[in-house]
Design an enzyme around this catalytic site. Structure first.
Site, PDB file in Angstrom:
ATOM      1  N   LYS B  63       0.809  -1.224   0.000  1.00  0.00           N
ATOM      2  CA  LYS B  63       0.000   0.000   0.000  1.00  0.00           C
ATOM      3  C   LYS B  63       0.842   1.274   0.000  1.00  0.00           C
ATOM      4  O   LYS B  63       0.392   2.328  -0.446  1.00  0.00           O
ATOM      5  CB  LYS B  63      -0.912   0.015   1.228  1.00  0.00           C
ATOM      6  CG  LYS B  63      -1.988  -1.052   1.205  1.00  0.00           C
ATOM      7  CD  LYS B  63      -3.144  -0.642   0.303  1.00  0.00           C
ATOM      8  CE  LYS B  63      -4.327  -1.599   0.443  1.00  0.00           C
ATOM      9  NZ  LYS B  63      -5.440  -1.210  -0.436  1.00  0.00           N
ATOM     10  N   SER B  88      -9.405   0.829   7.617  1.00  0.00           N
ATOM     11  CA  SER B  88      -9.110   0.211   8.913  1.00  0.00           C
ATOM     12  C   SER B  88      -7.867  -0.655   8.794  1.00  0.00           C
ATOM     13  O   SER B  88      -7.519  -1.380   9.705  1.00  0.00           O
ATOM     14  CB  SER B  88     -10.292  -0.649   9.358  1.00  0.00           C
ATOM     15  OG  SER B  88     -10.551  -1.628   8.378  1.00  0.00           O
ATOM     16  N   ASN B  90      -4.149  -1.561   6.047  1.00  0.00           N
ATOM     17  CA  ASN B  90      -2.811  -1.173   5.637  1.00  0.00           C
ATOM     18  C   ASN B  90      -2.768   0.175   4.913  1.00  0.00           C
ATOM     19  O   ASN B  90      -1.764   0.878   4.980  1.00  0.00           O
ATOM     20  CB  ASN B  90      -2.214  -2.260   4.730  1.00  0.00           C
ATOM     21  CG  ASN B  90      -1.997  -3.566   5.486  1.00  0.00           C
ATOM     22  OD1 ASN B  90      -1.786  -3.562   6.698  1.00  0.00           O
ATOM     23  ND2 ASN B  90      -2.063  -4.679   4.775  1.00  0.00           N
ATOM     24  N   TYR B 125       2.428   6.439  13.460  1.00  0.00           N
ATOM     25  CA  TYR B 125       2.970   7.235  12.355  1.00  0.00           C
ATOM     26  C   TYR B 125       2.542   8.705  12.471  1.00  0.00           C
ATOM     27  O   TYR B 125       2.781   9.491  11.555  1.00  0.00           O
ATOM     28  CB  TYR B 125       2.527   6.662  11.005  1.00  0.00           C
ATOM     29  CG  TYR B 125       3.161   5.337  10.675  1.00  0.00           C
ATOM     30  CD1 TYR B 125       4.542   5.221  10.546  1.00  0.00           C
ATOM     31  CD2 TYR B 125       2.391   4.201  10.488  1.00  0.00           C
ATOM     32  CE1 TYR B 125       5.138   4.002  10.257  1.00  0.00           C
ATOM     33  CE2 TYR B 125       2.972   2.974  10.192  1.00  0.00           C
ATOM     34  CZ  TYR B 125       4.349   2.887  10.084  1.00  0.00           C
ATOM     35  OH  TYR B 125       4.935   1.680   9.793  1.00  0.00           O
ATOM     36  N   GLY B 189      -8.880  -7.572  -3.801  1.00  0.00           N
ATOM     37  CA  GLY B 189      -9.887  -7.055  -2.867  1.00  0.00           C
ATOM     38  C   GLY B 189     -10.551  -5.895  -3.601  1.00  0.00           C
ATOM     39  O   GLY B 189     -11.394  -6.108  -4.465  1.00  0.00           O
ATOM     40  N   GLY B 190     -10.086  -4.673  -3.334  1.00  0.00           N
ATOM     41  CA  GLY B 190     -10.540  -3.522  -4.110  1.00  0.00           C
ATOM     42  C   GLY B 190      -9.980  -3.521  -5.524  1.00  0.00           C
ATOM     43  O   GLY B 190     -10.548  -2.918  -6.428  1.00  0.00           O
ATOM     44  N   GLY B 192      -6.661  -2.665  -6.498  1.00  0.00           N
ATOM     45  CA  GLY B 192      -5.531  -1.789  -6.818  1.00  0.00           C
ATOM     46  C   GLY B 192      -4.294  -2.580  -7.201  1.00  0.00           C
ATOM     47  O   GLY B 192      -3.635  -2.298  -8.206  1.00  0.00           O
ATOM     48  N   ASP B 220     -16.651 -11.333  -5.337  1.00  0.00           N
ATOM     49  CA  ASP B 220     -17.264 -10.312  -6.198  1.00  0.00           C
ATOM     50  C   ASP B 220     -16.457 -10.101  -7.481  1.00  0.00           C
ATOM     51  O   ASP B 220     -17.030  -9.849  -8.541  1.00  0.00           O
ATOM     52  CB  ASP B 220     -17.412  -8.994  -5.445  1.00  0.00           C
ATOM     53  CG  ASP B 220     -16.081  -8.462  -4.952  1.00  0.00           C
ATOM     54  OD1 ASP B 220     -15.411  -9.178  -4.181  1.00  0.00           O
ATOM     55  OD2 ASP B 220     -15.689  -7.345  -5.354  1.00  0.00           O
ATOM     56  N   ASN B 316       0.951  -7.675   7.924  1.00  0.00           N
ATOM     57  CA  ASN B 316       0.385  -7.147   9.161  1.00  0.00           C
ATOM     58  C   ASN B 316      -0.647  -8.097   9.753  1.00  0.00           C
ATOM     59  O   ASN B 316      -1.830  -7.782   9.868  1.00  0.00           O
ATOM     60  CB  ASN B 316      -0.195  -5.756   8.914  1.00  0.00           C
ATOM     61  CG  ASN B 316       0.919  -4.761   8.636  1.00  0.00           C
ATOM     62  OD1 ASN B 316       1.963  -4.802   9.287  1.00  0.00           O
ATOM     63  ND2 ASN B 316       0.726  -3.891   7.666  1.00  0.00           N
TER      64      ASN B 316
END
Lengths: 336, 336
Positions: B63, B88, B90, B125, B189-190, B192, B220, B316
């Site tokens: 990311k 919520s 990465n 961060y 997922g999304g 990208g 999906d 993570n």
């Protein structure tokens, strides 16, 4: 049979030039291991930490370095007889893979109680495993028979100058990458890694502090250096299975020549440090590899504000066994 | 305020030149992530596998690549107002760290049920966290308020050509390191990462097969590509928490232009693949990152005998949660 280069057999602690020569010779057969950092671990330690990841080395441990160097010291005409050793751990896999690179047989004497995954990994590299009783005497006697029968060359696990020169190259790379380190730590078991680390650090710069990190339960290195006489262990029940062996003679004498100290840590500190490394550096290390971080966290007075290098010795953790151990999870994990 | 370089904002799928330009611009701010291999995993898959370890990227996930590229598209004079996003996971950490590199504020809208460790890391961060209800509507409405109040720039998580160009650079590096790959996989997922991966692979060589790997429970992307109409998910209960989001519009259109398939895997296959990666590659990956290996193992007819690249998206993992999950240990671990 492949042609690994030949190097002279070392009969004294390796010089700076010999370490550099060793590094040049073995590098083509090694993984280049990364040096990782974590802002979170730096804050926790109050120091700047650099982690040299031998867990990502071939066979999952620094042991590959020494095994290669030791094999290169065998005259080419004699290599065809193969390599032999006794080990239940990472050294077995390193000797097995080195023999495979040479295209010669590997004979590994392994105690009958050795963990299944380590047996499987050693077989996976094509080695022949010779079972023996789980005592040092039985291991040495069985090895002597194997060497006698096959003519294979014994690759000792740590008490050998060729091995020490090989293991030293991890610290050499770390210091090449981060020349301004003020302190370096490595775990101590038989002492191959820490004695090599000491020689590499001293060759780099005289004033770098070098510490061995050792489980309190098997603190023979601590007692040996304190008393000036090589000591053994009466117990071996540390989770850091790579550090159960006692310090070797040559390793001891090198450490006597200038180690800054042996830092002892408890079992729960080892587990917490291991979990921190998994979580913050995103790498799997075996318990032995976490002992230096445990020492940095336990003795902040030695490291606070300093640039510190830690050698993560290996990643061959038995996940199944560790899952049992981490249930219930240690406090470090619950609050991380 | 530091001077991250500026790049033109992308308003169409990035070209090969734009991907290369993106890579040159963002590389100085990234960790160089290793490509790891395992003889054991190769044997298991019956294929040659190369793993690109974004789990060892800054913030522990790919990311960071997209967030940097998106920030570079903001005109320099406007950057001082800061960066904002809703996430919520990465992406929140990536935006927070990018803002810190710029020396500007980060505003992260985060659902109240976000995991504690991710909250902590984002705060670590230096970001400001704005809590909201755990629905997409609430997230978007709260974000709109934040942007309105602060003037901060929204860094979208995936449905954006700048983000896609950034995420593409992981596959670019993998193909630079291993140009003869015959297939590449990334999780979806999304979208990208996988849409960027597809563009990078096609720019490299036309005949590389590119597959998205997706949990069956949130399929999906599979249904969208099959039907030709963007679909949503009615459930989000996969362990692969990074893949619960639905595919973005721009991502969907890029995938329609030439993805070779979406490979669905079950929850137990994801867990087994994750454990195999931990044990064989010696690195900690989060469940989402294990989905491509699960796909390679499930569909051997697609990969047998081939050279295959897999993008390990992130590391993570919530170890505490995973320990519960791994008790009792999955079969893959008990027999490994």
């Amino acid at each position: 049979m492949q042609a690994l280069p030949s190097l002279p057999a070392l009969t004294a602690p390796p010089t700076a030039d010999q370490l550099r020569q060793t590094h040049t010779a073995i590098s083509p057969y090694l993984q280049e291991t990364p040096v990782l950092r974590s802002g979170g671990l730096n804050r926790l330690a109050g120091a700047e930490l650099w982690f040299k990841c031998e867990s990502l080395q071939r066979v999952g441990a620094f042991k590959m370095r020494g095994a290669l160097r030791a094999a290169m010291a065998i005259p080419e005409a004699e290599r065809f007889k193969g390599l032999a050793t006794h080990s239940s751990g990472n050294h077995a896999q390193a000797v097995a893979l080195t023999a495979r690179l040479l295209g010669v047989p590997a004979y590994i004497v392994m105690p009958v109680n050795a963990p299944g995954p380590k047996r499987q990994a050693t077989l996976g590299y094509g080695a022949e495993i010779i079972p023996c009783e789980a005592t040092l005497q039985a291991r040495e006697a069985t090895l002597a028979q194997v060497v006698d029968r096959t003519g294979a060359h014994f690759i000792p696990p740590y008490d050998d100058y060729n091995i020490i020169a090989g293991q030293a190259t991890s610290a050499l790379e770390l210091l090449d990458a981060q020349p301004d380190l003020e302190a370096v730590l490595a775990p101590v078991g038989g002492g191959g890694l820490i004695s090599g680390t000491l020689l590499a650090a001293r060759a780099h710069r005289k004033d770098i502090r070098v510490y061995a990190a050792e489980p309190s339960r098997v603190d023979d290195a601590f007692r040996s250096l304190q008393s000036g006489v090589l000591q053994g262990n009466t117990r071996t029940d540390t989770i850091a299975d790579g550090l159960r062996t006692s310090l070797g003679k040559r390793n001891f004498h090198i450490l006597q020549s200038g180690l800054d100290g042996v830092l002892r840590v408890d079992e729960d500190e080892i587990v917490s440090a291991m979990v921190l490394i998994w979580e913050r550096l995103k790498i799997v290390v075996e318990p032995s590899a976490a002992v230096p971080l445990a020492a940095v966290l336990r003795y902040p007075e030695l490291f606070s504000g300093k640039k510190v290098g830690l050698i993560l010795s290996g990643g061959n953790a038995d996940l199944l066994e560790l899952l049992h151990l981490l249930n219930p999870p240690p406090a470090a994990l619950a609050t991380a």
